[in-house]
Design a protein around this motif. Structure first.
Motif, PDB file in Angstrom:
ATOM      1  N   VAL A  43       0.854  -1.181   0.000  1.00 29.48           N
ATOM      2  CA  VAL A  43       0.000   0.000   0.000  1.00 29.48           C
ATOM      3  C   VAL A  43       0.893   1.236   0.000  1.00 29.48           C
ATOM      4  CG1 VAL A  43      -1.889  -1.161   1.192  1.00 29.48           C
ATOM      5  CG2 VAL A  43      -0.225   0.136   2.507  1.00 29.48           C
ATOM      6  N   VAL A  44       0.367   2.306  -0.531  1.00 32.41           N
ATOM      7  CA  VAL A  44       1.097   3.571  -0.614  1.00 32.41           C
ATOM      8  C   VAL A  44       0.484   4.560   0.358  1.00 32.41           C
ATOM      9  CG1 VAL A  44       1.517   5.574  -2.110  1.00 32.41           C
ATOM     10  CG2 VAL A  44       1.920   3.263  -2.985  1.00 32.41           C
ATOM     11  N   ALA A  45       1.340   5.304   1.057  1.00 33.35           N
ATOM     12  CA  ALA A  45       0.924   6.425   1.909  1.00 33.35           C
ATOM     13  C   ALA A  45       1.687   7.648   1.420  1.00 33.35           C
ATOM     14  CB  ALA A  45       1.243   6.146   3.371  1.00 33.35           C
ATOM     15  N   THR A  46       0.973   8.643   0.909  1.00 36.82           N
ATOM     16  CA  THR A  46       1.642   9.748   0.233  1.00 36.82           C
ATOM     17  C   THR A  46       1.004  11.102   0.542  1.00 36.82           C
ATOM     18  OG1 THR A  46       2.272  10.609  -1.982  1.00 36.82           O
ATOM     19  CG2 THR A  46       0.270   9.290  -1.863  1.00 36.82           C
ATOM     20  N   ASN A  47       1.831  12.109   0.783  1.00 33.83           N
ATOM     21  CA  ASN A  47       1.366  13.491   0.858  1.00 33.83           C
ATOM     22  C   ASN A  47       1.158  13.989  -0.568  1.00 33.83           C
ATOM     23  OD1 ASN A  47       1.736  13.469   3.635  1.00 33.83           O
ATOM     24  ND2 ASN A  47       3.572  14.743   3.621  1.00 33.83           N
ATOM     25  N   GLN A  48       0.008  14.562  -0.831  1.00 34.94           N
ATOM     26  CA  GLN A  48      -0.270  15.122  -2.158  1.00 34.94           C
ATOM     27  C   GLN A  48      -0.835  16.528  -2.019  1.00 34.94           C
ATOM     28  OE1 GLN A  48       0.569  13.918  -5.158  1.00 34.94           O
ATOM     29  NE2 GLN A  48       1.626  12.242  -4.113  1.00 34.94           N
ATOM     30  N   SER A  49       0.018  17.439  -1.518  1.00 35.45           N
ATOM     31  CA  SER A  49      -0.426  18.816  -1.313  1.00 35.45           C
ATOM     32  C   SER A  49      -0.671  19.542  -2.624  1.00 35.45           C
ATOM     33  CB  SER A  49       0.590  19.588  -0.470  1.00 35.45           C
ATOM     34  OG  SER A  49       1.800  19.770  -1.175  1.00 35.45           O
ATOM     35  N   GLY A  50      -0.254  18.954  -3.747  1.00 37.53           N
ATOM     36  CA  GLY A  50      -0.582  19.547  -5.043  1.00 37.53           C
ATOM     37  C   GLY A  50      -2.081  19.682  -5.244  1.00 37.53           C
ATOM     38  N   LEU A  51      -2.870  18.826  -4.571  1.00 34.39           N
ATOM     39  CA  LEU A  51      -4.325  18.964  -4.618  1.00 34.39           C
ATOM     40  C   LEU A  51      -4.757  20.267  -3.966  1.00 34.39           C
ATOM     41  CD1 LEU A  51      -5.283  15.293  -3.689  1.00 34.39           C
ATOM     42  CD2 LEU A  51      -5.788  16.412  -5.877  1.00 34.39           C
ATOM     43  N   ALA A  52      -4.253  20.517  -2.756  1.00 33.88           N
ATOM     44  CA  ALA A  52      -4.614  21.743  -2.036  1.00 33.88           C
ATOM     45  C   ALA A  52      -4.091  22.982  -2.763  1.00 33.88           C
ATOM     46  CB  ALA A  52      -4.053  21.694  -0.615  1.00 33.88           C
ATOM     47  N   GLY A  70       2.892  -7.387 -10.726  1.00 38.57           N
ATOM     48  CA  GLY A  70       2.685  -6.850  -9.381  1.00 38.57           C
ATOM     49  C   GLY A  70       1.500  -5.923  -9.315  1.00 38.57           C
ATOM     50  N   ARG A  71       1.189  -5.466  -8.100  1.00 38.17           N
ATOM     51  CA  ARG A  71       0.120  -4.479  -7.946  1.00 38.17           C
ATOM     52  C   ARG A  71       0.253  -3.781  -6.599  1.00 38.17           C
ATOM     53  NH1 ARG A  71      -4.771  -5.942  -5.102  1.00 38.17           N
ATOM     54  NH2 ARG A  71      -5.940  -4.589  -6.507  1.00 38.17           N
ATOM     55  N   ILE A  72      -0.239  -2.550  -6.563  1.00 35.83           N
ATOM     56  CA  ILE A  72      -0.416  -1.810  -5.319  1.00 35.83           C
ATOM     57  C   ILE A  72      -1.861  -2.014  -4.897  1.00 35.83           C
ATOM     58  CG2 ILE A  72      -0.436   0.470  -4.234  1.00 35.83           C
ATOM     59  CD1 ILE A  72       2.381  -0.425  -4.932  1.00 35.83           C
ATOM     60  N   ASP A  73      -2.070  -2.477  -3.667  1.00 34.65           N
ATOM     61  CA  ASP A  73      -3.421  -2.805  -3.226  1.00 34.65           C
ATOM     62  C   ASP A  73      -4.271  -1.563  -3.002  1.00 34.65           C
ATOM     63  OD1 ASP A  73      -5.151  -5.095  -2.434  1.00 34.65           O
ATOM     64  OD2 ASP A  73      -5.259  -3.977  -0.552  1.00 34.65           O
ATOM     65  N   ALA A  74      -3.673  -0.497  -2.474  1.00 37.35           N
ATOM     66  CA  ALA A  74      -4.432   0.727  -2.204  1.00 37.35           C
ATOM     67  C   ALA A  74      -3.468   1.898  -2.069  1.00 37.35           C
ATOM     68  CB  ALA A  74      -5.255   0.580  -0.918  1.00 37.35           C
ATOM     69  N   VAL A  75      -3.977   3.089  -2.338  1.00 35.48           N
ATOM     70  CA  VAL A  75      -3.214   4.323  -2.149  1.00 35.48           C
ATOM     71  C   VAL A  75      -3.952   5.193  -1.144  1.00 35.48           C
ATOM     72  CG1 VAL A  75      -2.298   6.407  -3.224  1.00 35.48           C
ATOM     73  CG2 VAL A  75      -2.292   4.253  -4.502  1.00 35.48           C
ATOM     74  N   PHE A  76      -3.273   5.531  -0.055  1.00 39.08           N
ATOM     75  CA  PHE A  76      -3.804   6.445   0.954  1.00 39.08           C
ATOM     76  C   PHE A  76      -3.069   7.763   0.785  1.00 39.08           C
ATOM     77  CE2 PHE A  76      -4.585   2.212   2.360  1.00 39.08           C
ATOM     78  CZ  PHE A  76      -5.750   2.238   3.122  1.00 39.08           C
ATOM     79  N   PHE A  77      -3.819   8.859   0.611  1.00 43.54           N
ATOM     80  CA  PHE A  77      -3.147  10.134   0.358  1.00 43.54           C
ATOM     81  C   PHE A  77      -3.712  11.243   1.235  1.00 43.54           C
ATOM     82  CE2 PHE A  77      -6.653   9.961  -2.670  1.00 43.54           C
ATOM     83  CZ  PHE A  77      -7.196  11.235  -2.621  1.00 43.54           C
ATOM     84  N   CYS A  78      -2.826  12.157   1.578  1.00 40.40           N
ATOM     85  CA  CYS A  78      -3.227  13.381   2.269  1.00 40.40           C
ATOM     86  C   CYS A  78      -3.393  14.471   1.212  1.00 40.40           C
ATOM     87  CB  CYS A  78      -2.174  13.792   3.296  1.00 40.40           C
ATOM     88  SG  CYS A  78      -2.479  15.453   3.976  1.00 40.40           S
ATOM     89  N   PRO A  79      -4.583  15.060   1.097  1.00 40.95           N
ATOM     90  CA  PRO A  79      -4.816  16.087   0.082  1.00 40.95           C
ATOM     91  C   PRO A  79      -4.547  17.507   0.575  1.00 40.95           C
ATOM     92  CG  PRO A  79      -6.887  15.545   1.122  1.00 40.95           C
ATOM     93  CD  PRO A  79      -5.834  14.695   1.804  1.00 40.95           C
ATOM     94  N   HIS A  80      -4.078  17.637   1.796  1.00 40.83           N
ATOM     95  CA  HIS A  80      -3.994  18.945   2.447  1.00 40.83           C
ATOM     96  C   HIS A  80      -2.658  19.631   2.211  1.00 40.83           C
ATOM     97  CE1 HIS A  80      -6.827  16.461   4.951  1.00 40.83           C
ATOM     98  NE2 HIS A  80      -7.596  17.452   4.545  1.00 40.83           N
ATOM     99  N   GLY A  81      -2.655  20.935   2.456  1.00 36.77           N
ATOM    100  CA  GLY A  81      -1.429  21.716   2.397  1.00 36.77           C
ATOM    101  C   GLY A  81      -0.755  21.776   3.758  1.00 36.77           C
ATOM    102  N   PRO A  82       0.471  22.304   3.800  1.00 36.38           N
ATOM    103  CA  PRO A  82       1.237  22.338   5.052  1.00 36.38           C
ATOM    104  C   PRO A  82       0.559  23.108   6.177  1.00 36.38           C
ATOM    105  CG  PRO A  82       2.659  22.780   3.178  1.00 36.38           C
ATOM    106  CD  PRO A  82       1.256  22.787   2.650  1.00 36.38           C
ATOM    107  N   ALA A  83      -0.270  24.105   5.844  1.00 36.92           N
ATOM    108  CA  ALA A  83      -0.878  24.950   6.880  1.00 36.92           C
ATOM    109  C   ALA A  83      -2.304  24.534   7.234  1.00 36.92           C
ATOM    110  CB  ALA A  83      -0.874  26.409   6.415  1.00 36.92           C
TER     111      ALA A  83
END
Length: 197
Positions: free
Chosen positions: A47-56, A81-94
């Motif tokens: 599984v992937v855990a990723t910050n994605q502040s580009g959304l914010a 292979g495969r990634i089972d799921a992606v968990f992402f943070c959509p928020h900005g630093p502030a």
């Protein structure tokens, strides 16, 4: 359950100072997809855990992020292979969320989804905040020297190991896979290995 939590940018794919904003800009690090496929075929769920502040920041939307991950899994499927799921943070630093690494919110989401205790679950990332988030949730920290990790000198590596005790350092995701799979018969041997590989 054999679970591995991976960072994305700088661990699986090439990092960019101006953010990965489209499927075209999502480019795998050489050997990373093959490493994931080897782990998957050996019975590990990834599984992937990723910050994605580009959304914010308005640099891309969720549909574009989904398209990046569709490309990732399509390329992974070519290697078996495969990634089972992606968990992402959509928020900005502030934004004051609890899911932006180095906070452990994404890891708590993963634990809840899979109904597992994350103690001893490997977390692999290229930066201090990846390891801090995972270690707070009880994960076993692994740093790869790709992405931001490639910019670290010996002092920088030692500082990460000091701040996150027990961190194992690997050249890249392929080297991590080599280490993990070579110790699959005796998982405790991995934790007792050298801090830097």
């Amino acid at each position: 359950m054999k679970l591995i939590i991976l960072d994305r940018d700088g661990t699986l794919n090439e990092d960019r100072d101006d953010f990965v904003k489209s499927p075209d800009e999502w480019r795998p690090i050489p050997g990373a997809l093959e490493a994931c496929a080897r782990l998957y075929r050996a019975g590990w769920q990834l599984v992937v855990a990723t910050n994605q502040s580009g959304l914010a920041r308005g640099l891309f939307d969720v549909a574009t992020l989904d398209a990046m991950h569709a490309k990732m899994n399509a390329l992974l499927a070519q290697h078996g292979g495969r990634i089972d799921a992606v968990f992402f943070c959509p928020h900005g630093p502030a934004d004051g969320c609890d899911c932006r690494k180095p906070l452990p919110g994404l890891f708590h989401q993963i634990a809840a989804r899979y109904q597992v205790d994350l103690r001893g679950v490997p977390v692999v990332g290229d930066s201090l905040r990846d390891l801090q988030a995972g270690a707070t949730a009880g994960c076993e920290p692994h740093l790869v020297q790709t992405g931001k990790g490639a910019r670290l000198d010996a002092r920088g590596l030692a500082e990460i190991v000091r701040q996150v005790p027990g961190t194992l350092v690997h050249a890249d995701l392929a080297a991590f896979a080599d280490t993990l799979l070579s110790h699959r018969a005796d998982p405790s041997a991995l934790a007792s290995g050298a801090s830097v590989r």
